[in-house]
Design a protein around this motif. Structure first.
Motif, PDB file in Angstrom:
ATOM      1  N   UNK A 138       0.837  -1.182   0.062  1.00  0.00           N
ATOM      2  CA  UNK A 138       0.032  -0.094  -0.021  1.00  0.00           C
ATOM      3  C   UNK A 138       0.927   1.211  -0.067  1.00  0.00           C
ATOM      4  N   UNK A 139       0.481   2.322  -0.576  1.00  0.00           N
ATOM      5  CA  UNK A 139       1.043   3.606  -0.747  1.00  0.00           C
ATOM      6  C   UNK A 139       2.669   3.409  -1.341  1.00  0.00           C
ATOM      7  N   UNK A 140       2.650   2.687  -2.336  1.00  0.00           N
ATOM      8  CA  UNK A 140       3.932   2.432  -3.146  1.00  0.00           C
ATOM      9  C   UNK A 140       5.082   2.038  -2.310  1.00  0.00           C
ATOM     10  N   UNK A 141       4.700   1.486  -1.113  1.00  0.00           N
ATOM     11  CA  UNK A 141       5.934   0.678  -0.166  1.00  0.00           C
ATOM     12  C   UNK A 141       6.858  -0.242  -1.113  1.00  0.00           C
ATOM     13  N   UNK A 142       8.242   0.004  -0.865  1.00  0.00           N
ATOM     14  CA  UNK A 142       8.798  -1.074  -1.442  1.00  0.00           C
ATOM     15  C   UNK A 142       8.831  -1.035  -2.975  1.00  0.00           C
ATOM     16  N   UNK A 143       8.475   0.030  -3.472  1.00  0.00           N
ATOM     17  CA  UNK A 143       8.480   0.041  -4.992  1.00  0.00           C
ATOM     18  C   UNK A 143       9.347   1.089  -5.537  1.00  0.00           C
ATOM     19  N   UNK A 144       9.780   0.942  -6.916  1.00  0.00           N
ATOM     20  CA  UNK A 144      10.731   1.781  -7.595  1.00  0.00           C
ATOM     21  C   UNK A 144      10.662   1.155  -8.993  1.00  0.00           C
ATOM     22  N   UNK A 145      11.145   2.271  -9.881  1.00  0.00           N
ATOM     23  CA  UNK A 145      10.926   2.094 -11.368  1.00  0.00           C
ATOM     24  C   UNK A 145      12.591   2.001 -11.671  1.00  0.00           C
ATOM     25  N   UNK A 146      12.841   1.485 -12.694  1.00  0.00           N
ATOM     26  CA  UNK A 146      13.977   1.406 -13.512  1.00  0.00           C
ATOM     27  C   UNK A 146      14.264   1.671 -14.985  1.00  0.00           C
ATOM     28  N   UNK A 147      15.024   2.610 -15.286  1.00  0.00           N
ATOM     29  CA  UNK A 147      15.220   2.894 -16.712  1.00  0.00           C
ATOM     30  C   UNK A 147      15.656   1.820 -17.519  1.00  0.00           C
ATOM     31  N   UNK A 148      15.562   2.002 -19.004  1.00  0.00           N
ATOM     32  CA  UNK A 148      16.024   0.891 -19.657  1.00  0.00           C
ATOM     33  C   UNK A 148      17.513   0.779 -19.467  1.00  0.00           C
ATOM     34  N   UNK A 149      17.805  -0.629 -19.749  1.00  0.00           N
ATOM     35  CA  UNK A 149      19.128  -1.111 -19.502  1.00  0.00           C
ATOM     36  C   UNK A 149      19.536  -1.375 -18.049  1.00  0.00           C
ATOM     37  N   UNK A 150      18.400  -1.533 -17.190  1.00  0.00           N
ATOM     38  CA  UNK A 150      18.862  -1.598 -15.675  1.00  0.00           C
ATOM     39  C   UNK A 150      18.331  -2.526 -14.947  1.00  0.00           C
ATOM     40  N   UNK A 151      18.051  -3.497 -15.973  1.00  0.00           N
ATOM     41  CA  UNK A 151      17.509  -5.126 -15.622  1.00  0.00           C
ATOM     42  C   UNK A 151      18.330  -5.731 -14.277  1.00  0.00           C
ATOM     43  N   UNK A 152      19.404  -5.641 -14.154  1.00  0.00           N
ATOM     44  CA  UNK A 152      20.174  -6.009 -13.281  1.00  0.00           C
ATOM     45  C   UNK A 152      19.650  -5.386 -11.849  1.00  0.00           C
ATOM     46  N   UNK A 153      19.746  -3.961 -11.685  1.00  0.00           N
ATOM     47  CA  UNK A 153      19.014  -3.359 -10.358  1.00  0.00           C
ATOM     48  C   UNK A 153      17.702  -3.925  -9.944  1.00  0.00           C
ATOM     49  N   UNK A 154      17.003  -3.849 -11.194  1.00  0.00           N
ATOM     50  CA  UNK A 154      15.587  -4.466 -11.078  1.00  0.00           C
ATOM     51  C   UNK A 154      15.408  -5.823 -10.562  1.00  0.00           C
ATOM     52  N   UNK A 155      16.363  -6.626 -11.056  1.00  0.00           N
ATOM     53  CA  UNK A 155      16.267  -7.834 -10.649  1.00  0.00           C
ATOM     54  C   UNK A 155      16.828  -8.279  -8.980  1.00  0.00           C
ATOM     55  N   UNK A 156      17.467  -7.364  -8.740  1.00  0.00           N
ATOM     56  CA  UNK A 156      18.067  -7.163  -7.284  1.00  0.00           C
ATOM     57  C   UNK A 156      17.040  -6.869  -6.518  1.00  0.00           C
TER      58      UNK A 156
END
Length: 294
Positions: A138-156
């Protein structure tokens, strides 16, 4: 004739921070209904003394989901609970988006990752990037966006959530969210009012659990397409009767068409302060709820 008693179910934080509570109490009082805020987790609350319990600002339910769902089930046995316990349970986990899509509702394309199941980190990318969030949140907790080319950070990010036993949602980042999210508020299945909010995930790659969950709220007149999408989402709910309250959050896809980001049926901010007639509409919807058999 005895006075109808209504519990407006909240949390410890909601008692002081929920700005919707005072106008709802006042609007119900004008209709001869005695309403009072009650914390859902308070010990020894006699819920049977209320004719109705309306879930409002139970903002801590995500942290204690099992306890909250057990509370909803037990309270529904003691009094009338709205929204109903089965709908609360269904809506508490955003896997419901998959069900809505299966019923023909236009939703943001969503892929779910499950604890213990393998996933391809390379797929956590897209032409405009991706958003990673927990399926229960709720309230965008533990949520983030990742730009193109940042699949590694999104996967972590996804792996950290999965390792804690949490399901994960991966959605494409839709650039037109920069034009604002639309939140349509409906009472008893009827549109009451709408607002537009500034985009929330403005800083890529950052999980900020202290950010304001509703920045830049302004009153908004939804388009016909947005109203139709919100009504389609409500029509697809697993419920024979429209919910007492619902907030349908929409964004625009690349074609400018509205798609459902979330359908909030548990504890949404209803933004009653943006429309002077909204508290009265909510009170009327409460008064129109079906009575128990005599």
């Amino acid at each position: 004739m005895s006075t109808t008693r209504v519990a407006l179910v909240t949390s410890e934080a909601g008692l002081g921070l929920d700005e919707d509570l005072p106008p709802v109490v006042a609007a119900l009082a004008e209709r001869g209904v005695a309403a009072e805020p009650v914390v859902w987790g308070a010990a020894r609350t006699a819920w049977e003394r209320f004719d109705l319990a309306v879930v409002r600002s139970t903002w801590d339910y995500v942290e204690r989901l099992d306890a909250f769902l057990a509370w909803a089930d037990s309270t529904a046995r003691a009094t009338r609970l709205w929204n109903p316990a089965p709908l609360i349970r269904w809506n508490s986990d955003k896997h419901y988006l998959r069900e809505l899509a299966g019923r023909g509702v236009a939703v943001v394309p969503t892929r779910f990752l499950e604890p213990g199941a393998p996933f391809d980190p390379a797929r956590l990318d897209g032409p405009d990037g991706v958003v990673v969030k927990p399926a229960v949140s709720a309230g965008a907790l533990d949520t983030a966006r990742y730009p193109p080319g940042h699949a590694g950070a999104a996967a972590r990010h996804a792996r950290a959530l999965l390792d804690r036993g949490r399901g994960v949602m991966v959605q494409p980042y839709l650039p037109r969210v920069a034009e604002g999210e639309r939140a349509l508020v409906l009472f008893g299945g009827v549109l009451s009012h709408a607002v537009r909010k500034d985009p929330l995930l403005t800083e890529p790659g950052v999980v900020d659990n202290d950010r304001h969950p509703h920045p830049g709220v302004v009153r908004y007149r939804p388009t016909g397409a947005e109203v139709r999408t919100a009504l389609a989402a409500l029509a697809a709910l697993p419920s024979a009767r429209p919910p007492l309250f619902a907030r349908v959050d929409l964004v625009l896809d690349d074609r400018g068409e509205p798609v459902v980001l979330e359908v909030e049926l548990v504890e949404p901010n209803l933004f009653l302060d943006t429309d002077p007639n909204a508290p009265a509409r909510f009170a009327d919807a409460v008064a129109a709820l079906p009575q128990p058999p005599s």
